[in-house]
Write a protein that holds these residues in place. Structure first.
Motif, mmCIF file in Angstrom:
data_model
loop_
_atom_site.group_PDB
_atom_site.id
_atom_site.type_symbol
_atom_site.label_atom_id
_atom_site.label_comp_id
_atom_site.label_asym_id
_atom_site.label_seq_id
_atom_site.Cartn_x
_atom_site.Cartn_y
_atom_site.Cartn_z
ATOM 1 N N HIS A 10 0.854 -1.187 0.000
ATOM 2 C CA HIS A 10 0.000 0.000 0.000
ATOM 3 C C HIS A 10 0.891 1.239 0.000
ATOM 4 C CE1 HIS A 10 -3.499 -2.479 0.726
ATOM 5 N NE2 HIS A 10 -2.836 -3.092 1.680
ATOM 6 N N PRO A 11 1.482 1.546 -1.167
ATOM 7 C CA PRO A 11 2.395 2.692 -1.232
ATOM 8 C C PRO A 11 1.633 4.006 -1.044
ATOM 9 C CG PRO A 11 2.012 1.821 -3.415
ATOM 10 C CD PRO A 11 1.333 0.890 -2.456
ATOM 11 N N SER A 49 5.599 3.633 -5.001
ATOM 12 C CA SER A 49 4.987 2.768 -6.017
ATOM 13 C C SER A 49 6.042 2.298 -7.015
ATOM 14 C CB SER A 49 3.886 3.522 -6.765
ATOM 15 O OG SER A 49 2.861 3.898 -5.900
ATOM 16 N N HIS A 50 6.886 3.215 -7.466
ATOM 17 C CA HIS A 50 7.948 2.850 -8.407
ATOM 18 C C HIS A 50 8.914 1.853 -7.769
ATOM 19 C CE1 HIS A 50 7.443 6.621 -11.133
ATOM 20 N NE2 HIS A 50 6.433 5.778 -11.216
ATOM 21 N N GLU A 67 8.225 -0.321 -5.439
ATOM 22 C CA GLU A 67 7.537 -1.613 -5.357
ATOM 23 C C GLU A 67 7.508 -2.307 -6.720
ATOM 24 O OE1 GLU A 67 6.297 -3.517 -2.933
ATOM 25 O OE2 GLU A 67 7.067 -2.098 -1.449
#
Length: 99
Positions: A47-48, A54-55, A57
């Protein structure tokens, strides 16, 4: 002139093609028919909070995929080697049994 011929040819093919094809898809496709749906474990879903997270992950996921693909390739090579060795042993056994 060439483009006009191509257009006429394409139109003729488009008209004839549906008559040549008779594709019937099933009305209903059941996946895992009769089996109850399985619960999905979402405890490992990240859950970024930011785009940077997000990048990170996504990068981690791609590295994991590359690692697993490499591991699979090694396992497939070993499998092929073992099959080749088994076949050679079977040939030797049959030859010795024949003699």
């Amino acid at each position: 002139m060439k483009s006009h011929r191509l257009q006429v040819l394409a139109a003729a093919l488009a008209c004839c093609l549906p008559a040549c094809l008779n594709v019937k898809a099933p009305e209903r496709i059941e996946v895992n028919a009769g089996a109850p749906p399985q619960d999905i474990d979402t405890s490992h879903v990240p859950h970024p909070a930011t785009l940077g997270e997000s990048h990170a992950e996504i990068d981690r996921a791609y590295r994991q995929i590359a690692f697993l693909e490499d591991r699979l390739a090694r396992a497939e090579r070993k499998r092929d080697d073992y099959k080749r060795e088994r076949d050679e042993c079977e040939k030797k056994y049959k030859k010795l049994k024949k003699d």
